[in-house]
Design a protein around this motif. Sequence first.
Motif, PDB file in Angstrom:
ATOM      1  N   MET A 154      40.754 -49.858  49.431  1.00  0.00           N
ATOM      2  CA  MET A 154      39.869 -49.324  48.426  1.00  0.00           C
ATOM      3  C   MET A 154      40.190 -47.851  48.267  1.00  0.00           C
ATOM      4  SD  MET A 154      36.788 -50.012  46.931  1.00  0.00           S
ATOM      5  CE  MET A 154      36.228 -48.936  45.697  1.00  0.00           C
ATOM      6  N   LEU A 155      40.481 -47.444  47.046  1.00  0.00           N
ATOM      7  CA  LEU A 155      40.810 -46.050  46.750  1.00  0.00           C
ATOM      8  C   LEU A 155      39.771 -45.479  45.796  1.00  0.00           C
ATOM      9  CD1 LEU A 155      42.818 -43.594  46.633  1.00  0.00           C
ATOM     10  CD2 LEU A 155      43.801 -44.729  44.649  1.00  0.00           C
ATOM     11  N   LEU A 156      39.259 -44.301  46.106  1.00  0.00           N
ATOM     12  CA  LEU A 156      38.327 -43.576  45.243  1.00  0.00           C
ATOM     13  C   LEU A 156      38.872 -42.189  44.968  1.00  0.00           C
ATOM     14  CD1 LEU A 156      34.838 -44.316  46.813  1.00  0.00           C
ATOM     15  CD2 LEU A 156      35.623 -44.997  44.571  1.00  0.00           C
ATOM     16  N   ASP A 157      38.862 -41.806  43.698  1.00  0.00           N
ATOM     17  CA  ASP A 157      39.260 -40.464  43.276  1.00  0.00           C
ATOM     18  C   ASP A 157      38.079 -39.883  42.506  1.00  0.00           C
ATOM     19  OD1 ASP A 157      40.422 -38.154  42.311  1.00  0.00           O
ATOM     20  OD2 ASP A 157      41.919 -39.178  41.083  1.00  0.00           O
TER      21      ASP A 157
ATOM     22  N   ASP B 280      31.112 -57.342  46.666  1.00  0.00           N
ATOM     23  CA  ASP B 280      32.010 -58.405  46.223  1.00  0.00           C
ATOM     24  C   ASP B 280      31.274 -59.404  45.333  1.00  0.00           C
ATOM     25  OD1 ASP B 280      30.639 -60.314  47.826  1.00  0.00           O
ATOM     26  OD2 ASP B 280      32.057 -60.134  49.462  1.00  0.00           O
ATOM     27  N   PRO B 281      31.974 -60.375  44.766  1.00  0.00           N
ATOM     28  CA  PRO B 281      31.335 -61.348  43.863  1.00  0.00           C
ATOM     29  C   PRO B 281      30.261 -62.212  44.526  1.00  0.00           C
ATOM     30  CG  PRO B 281      33.713 -61.376  43.585  1.00  0.00           C
ATOM     31  CD  PRO B 281      33.421 -60.518  44.774  1.00  0.00           C
ATOM     32  N   PHE B 282      30.192 -62.211  45.865  1.00  0.00           N
ATOM     33  CA  PHE B 282      29.227 -63.025  46.594  1.00  0.00           C
ATOM     34  C   PHE B 282      28.079 -62.199  47.160  1.00  0.00           C
ATOM     35  CE2 PHE B 282      33.456 -64.795  46.710  1.00  0.00           C
ATOM     36  CZ  PHE B 282      33.237 -66.018  46.093  1.00  0.00           C
ATOM     37  N   ALA B 283      27.942 -60.964  46.694  1.00  0.00           N
ATOM     38  CA  ALA B 283      26.850 -60.044  47.033  1.00  0.00           C
ATOM     39  C   ALA B 283      26.957 -59.453  48.436  1.00  0.00           C
ATOM     40  CB  ALA B 283      25.491 -60.700  46.823  1.00  0.00           C
ATOM     41  N   ASN B 284      28.135 -59.493  49.067  1.00  0.00           N
ATOM     42  CA  ASN B 284      28.350 -58.748  50.308  1.00  0.00           C
ATOM     43  C   ASN B 284      28.582 -57.293  49.928  1.00  0.00           C
ATOM     44  OD1 ASN B 284      28.515 -61.054  52.143  1.00  0.00           O
ATOM     45  ND2 ASN B 284      30.423 -61.517  51.080  1.00  0.00           N
ATOM     46  N   THR B 285      27.817 -56.387  50.525  1.00  0.00           N
ATOM     47  CA  THR B 285      27.941 -54.967  50.202  1.00  0.00           C
ATOM     48  C   THR B 285      28.349 -54.188  51.442  1.00  0.00           C
ATOM     49  OG1 THR B 285      26.300 -55.117  48.453  1.00  0.00           O
ATOM     50  CG2 THR B 285      26.682 -52.931  49.373  1.00  0.00           C
TER      51      THR B 285
ATOM     52  N   ASP C   6      33.556 -60.624  39.869  1.00  0.00           N
ATOM     53  CA  ASP C   6      33.280 -59.211  39.610  1.00  0.00           C
ATOM     54  C   ASP C   6      33.030 -58.452  40.904  1.00  0.00           C
ATOM     55  OD1 ASP C   6      33.450 -59.577  36.857  1.00  0.00           O
ATOM     56  OD2 ASP C   6      31.332 -60.035  36.673  1.00  0.00           O
ATOM     57  N   TRP C   7      33.790 -57.393  41.099  1.00  0.00           N
ATOM     58  CA  TRP C   7      33.584 -56.458  42.191  1.00  0.00           C
ATOM     59  C   TRP C   7      32.912 -55.229  41.599  1.00  0.00           C
ATOM     60  CZ3 TRP C   7      35.416 -56.976  47.358  1.00  0.00           C
ATOM     61  CH2 TRP C   7      36.053 -58.199  47.615  1.00  0.00           C
ATOM     62  N   THR C   8      31.932 -54.684  42.308  1.00  0.00           N
ATOM     63  CA  THR C   8      31.145 -53.579  41.781  1.00  0.00           C
ATOM     64  C   THR C   8      31.178 -52.411  42.747  1.00  0.00           C
ATOM     65  OG1 THR C   8      29.649 -55.182  40.770  1.00  0.00           O
ATOM     66  CG2 THR C   8      28.850 -52.928  40.947  1.00  0.00           C
TER      67      THR C   8
ATOM     68  N   SER D 151      38.914 -42.470  39.122  1.00  0.00           N
ATOM     69  CA  SER D 151      39.468 -43.814  39.218  1.00  0.00           C
ATOM     70  C   SER D 151      39.039 -44.453  40.533  1.00  0.00           C
ATOM     71  CB  SER D 151      40.997 -43.789  39.124  1.00  0.00           C
ATOM     72  OG  SER D 151      41.554 -43.107  40.237  1.00  0.00           O
ATOM     73  N   TRP D 152      39.107 -45.776  40.542  1.00  0.00           N
ATOM     74  CA  TRP D 152      38.929 -46.513  41.782  1.00  0.00           C
ATOM     75  C   TRP D 152      39.752 -47.779  41.679  1.00  0.00           C
ATOM     76  CZ3 TRP D 152      36.076 -51.127  43.081  1.00  0.00           C
ATOM     77  CH2 TRP D 152      35.448 -51.757  42.007  1.00  0.00           C
TER      78      TRP D 152
END
Length: 112
Positions: free
Chosen positions: A1-4, A19-24, A76-78, A94-95
């Motif tokens: 995972m990259l965050l700028d 993640d799409p299964f609601a794991n945060t 969908d990833w959030t 960006s991410w």
Amino acid sequence: MLLDINHPFIQDLVFEVTDPFANTVRLWQLNCGGNDSLNITFEDGAPPIVCADPTVGTYEPFAPLAPFEGIAANGDWTITLADFFATDAGFLNSWTIEICTNTVTPLSNESF
């Protein structure tokens, strides 16, 4: 995972990915007081965050990424970013998320 991220006070921020299964998983929690901006790759087993101005490199996330292991990558990833100070603003430049999978191809025992 990259965050700028460009932000004048990264210690005001919290980042999570779901993640799409609601794991945060919480990646960042109010780290690096007095530092600006970051460009970080989060990876389990990487060293702890080294704060700088800007904070750049590959570091371990606040919580392990293990809840994402073995799940399907489709969907969908959030990413959730929260700023806990009212008078400043920043920008998510960006991410990206890299998802590695093992594909197993069954062997056939048919003769030709």
